[in-house]
Design an enzyme around this catalytic site. Structure first.
Site, PDB file in Angstrom:
ATOM      1  N   GLU A 104       0.803  -1.240   0.000  1.00 40.56           N
ATOM      2  CA  GLU A 104       0.000   0.000   0.000  1.00 40.56           C
ATOM      3  C   GLU A 104       0.833   1.286   0.000  1.00 40.56           C
ATOM      4  OE1 GLU A 104      -4.012  -1.289   2.276  1.00 40.56           O
ATOM      5  OE2 GLU A 104      -2.283  -1.072   3.556  1.00 40.56           O
TER       6      GLU A 104
HETATM    7  C1  NGO Z   1      -4.163  -4.643   4.609  1.00 40.86           C
HETATM    8  C2  NGO Z   1      -3.142  -3.610   5.011  1.00 40.86           C
HETATM    9  C3  NGO Z   1      -2.946  -3.527   6.522  1.00 40.86           C
HETATM   10  C4  NGO Z   1      -4.276  -3.515   7.240  1.00 40.86           C
HETATM   11  C5  NGO Z   1      -5.088  -4.746   6.840  1.00 40.86           C
HETATM   12  C6  NGO Z   1      -6.431  -4.778   7.517  1.00 40.86           C
HETATM   13  C7  NGO Z   1      -2.105  -5.392   4.137  1.00 40.86           C
HETATM   14  C8  NGO Z   1      -1.069  -6.290   3.631  1.00 40.86           C
HETATM   15  N1  NGO Z   1      -1.960  -4.101   4.354  1.00 40.86           N
HETATM   16  O1  NGO Z   1      -3.323  -5.809   4.464  1.00 40.86           O
HETATM   17  O2  NGO Z   1      -2.217  -2.372   6.844  1.00 40.86           O
HETATM   18  O3  NGO Z   1      -4.072  -3.535   8.631  1.00 40.86           O
HETATM   19  O4  NGO Z   1      -5.269  -4.807   5.443  1.00 40.86           O
HETATM   20  O5  NGO Z   1      -7.190  -5.886   7.168  1.00 40.86           O
END
Ligand code: NGO
Length: 537
Positions: free
Chosen positions: A353
């Site tokens: 992200e």
């Molecule tokens: C995503 C995000 C995390 C969140 C999570 C919540 C990934 C790999 N990055 O998963 O920062 O906490 O969702 O479900």
């Protein structure tokens, strides 16, 4: 006379078929390499001995008539007399002590007398690999044999699960402590059987983490991935950059209490896991999910200004400064310290992200970080987004929300499967779940069990899958009880997907074994969700 004889014959026939049926029940499985759906209800009550309640299901189960009963006089013998095998024997003795009240002695001996439990690596079939074992239970003893100590440790979990559920109680229980006779030959399907815990959004004590590790071990998982840093908190002491914890460790989601592990505490967690044959994979998330570090050191920001600490739950807004040399000096120091503290071969660098890092910068950054990890003698693991760079064949991508990891597999790098729709333990079970989120939908106990990791990424051959991991993110979780509620009862299903052969998998059969496991989780005091779909007693 004729009638009399025919009635007699009928009675004999009826008796014979009754005996046959009672021999088969509850041992309905025939010797086989694949699990067959079972017809008898799983039960752990001592009067109905069964091998049908195990999770994960062993690769092969061959039940036999009879039982072995543990008594105050049962000895545990190990061969050879290495400290490692003695420690496994002692671990078993310690697990059996509270409920039985027996203080079973652990002794080194080349063979074991009748009535004992014998753990040995001698003469084991090498094709069982690093983690496989055979377990033979007869009325005169228990023999656990494995080529490697890890196999013995996993076999010990099977011994625990063959005893009545009350064996997991922390206070003395009446017994009797019988195990069904039979032969189990077992080894895992996947090498990577993991669970991840996010200690960054909320901090959890060493003791809470260790309790979770104990539960992972019970279900034969072998990787504990610890998400140590994020926007909301930095949780591992780094001696060369002390403000990471002095400042960045003080915050958490909702302005809840922060916290961090000293290097000594982290080493304690690693050693605790190692004694349970679990490899710790530390994650330092970058280039995004890095606000706690950016708030601790102004020089890590492109504009030289430290942002405030963050207690919200947005993602993707932070980024290390890709253009600054200081950033890589910092990461080299951090990764160097983490590598030195971590005996396992992996360092997870996050990589997810990075919404505020320009696409080209992202590639430059992760490429450099892969070199830093390699320079410190470790293998890089990253969330699926890292598949976009030129990966080393040893690097591993962790799929979570798309098919990006196919690009990693196409480059010859292995993939770990953690699809949020099935493997995210922070997803709510259903709309009534008081904790968790549902951005990937609701994940019922059945959803967590009914999927196959090797068919979820199109075109990726089976041998490119390193395994499965179940992440548990802690935005909404504050306590160990919260962790347990989200992880159980879904984690045992994910552990079974990771360990057991694919053939014969069937929710209705699994559900009955999970009901039986519910008695064990209750005995252990685990705060699990009594999902109506399972039908817990
Ligand atoms: C995503 C995000 C995390 C969140 C999570 C919540 C990934 C790999 N990055 O998963 O920062 O906490 O969702 O479900």
């Amino acid at each position: 006379m004729y009638f009399h004889r025919s009635w007699h014959a009928l009675a004999v026939l009826l008796l014979a078929s009754f005996l046959l049926a009672s021999c088969n029940l509850p041992f309905t499985q025939t010797p086989t390499e694949v699990p067959t759906p079972m017809t008898t209800p799983a039960s752990t009550s001592p009067s109905v001995l069964t091998m049908d309640a195990l999770i994960p299901l062993p690769a092969s189960v061959q039940p036999a008539p009879g039982q072995f009963t543990l008594t105050a006089g049962t000895g545990i013998f190990v061969d050879p007399a290495t400290p490692e095998l003695t420690a496994i024997g002692q671990y078993l003795a310690d697990k059996l002590k509270p409920a039985t009240g027996y203080k079973l002695p652990v002794t080194a001996a080349a063979s074991a007398p009748a009535g004992s439990i014998f753990l040995t690596t001698n003469g084991a079939d090498p094709s069982l690999g690093d983690e496989g074992y055979t377990l033979t239970v007869t009325s005169s003893g228990v023999r656990l044999q494995a080529p490697k100590p890890a196999g013995l440790f996993h076999g010990v979990q099977t011994i625990r699960q063959l005893l009545p559920a009350a064996i997991e109680m922390s206070s003395q229980q009446p017994g009797p402590w019988a195990m069904p006779a039979g032969v189990i030959r077992d080894q895992p399907r996947f090498a990577w059987r993991g669970a991840m815990l996010d200690v960054a959004r909320h901090f959890f004590s060493v003791k809470d983490v260790e309790t979770y590790i104990d539960l992972l071990a019970y279900y034969k998982l072998n990787v504990f991935h610890i998400h140590l840093t994020d926007d909301q908190g930095w949780r591992l002491e780094i001696k060369s950059w002390p403000d990471l914890t002095a400042k960045g460790g003080s915050s958490a989601v909702n302005a809840d209490p922060g916290g961090f592990y000293t290097q000594e505490q982290y080493k304690e967690i690693v050693a605790y896991a190692a004694r349970r044959y679990i490899t710790v994979v530390p994650e330092i998330d970058m280039p995004s999910h890095s606000n706690a570090a950016l708030a601790s050191y102004a020089e890590l920001n492109c504009d030289g200004k430290a942002p405030p600490l963050y207690a919200g739950t947005e993602v993707g807004f932070s980024s290390f400064c890709v253009a600054k040399d200081e950033t890589y000096k910092f990461l080299d120091d951090v990764i160097g310290e983490v590598a030195a503290l971590t005996p396992g071969p992996y360092i997870h660098i996050g990589g997810d992200e990075a919404k505020s890092t320009p696409a080209a910068d992202y590639l430059t950054f992760v490429q450099k970080v892969q070199d830093i990890v390699k320079a410190h003698g470790k293998i890089m693991v990253g969330w699926e987004e890292v598949s976009k760079i030129k990966l080393l064949p040893t690097s591993i991508a962790q799929a979570w929300t798309s098919d990006l990891a196919t690009q990693a597999a196409a480059q010859g790098s292995k993939v770990i499967m953690s699809p949020a729709t099935n493997a995210y333990l922070d997803m709510q079970y259903d709309p009534s779940t008081p904790l968790g989120q549902h951005w990937a939908g609701y994940v019922s106990v059945e959803d967590a069990y009914q999927w196959d990791p090797t068919t979820s990424l199109r075109g990726v051959p089976e041998d490119m899958f390193e395994g499965i991991e179940a992440p548990l993110w802690s935005e909404t979780l504050r306590t160990l009880k919260d962790i347990e509620y989200m992880a159980f009862p879904r984690l045992p299903g994910l552990a079974e997907l990771a360990w057991s052969p694919l053939a014969g998998r069937n929710w209705n059969e699994y559900r009955l074994r999970l009901v039986a496991q519910g008695e064990r989780l209750t005995a252990m005091g685990v705060n699990f969700y009594h999902a109506p779909e399972v039908g817990f007693k």
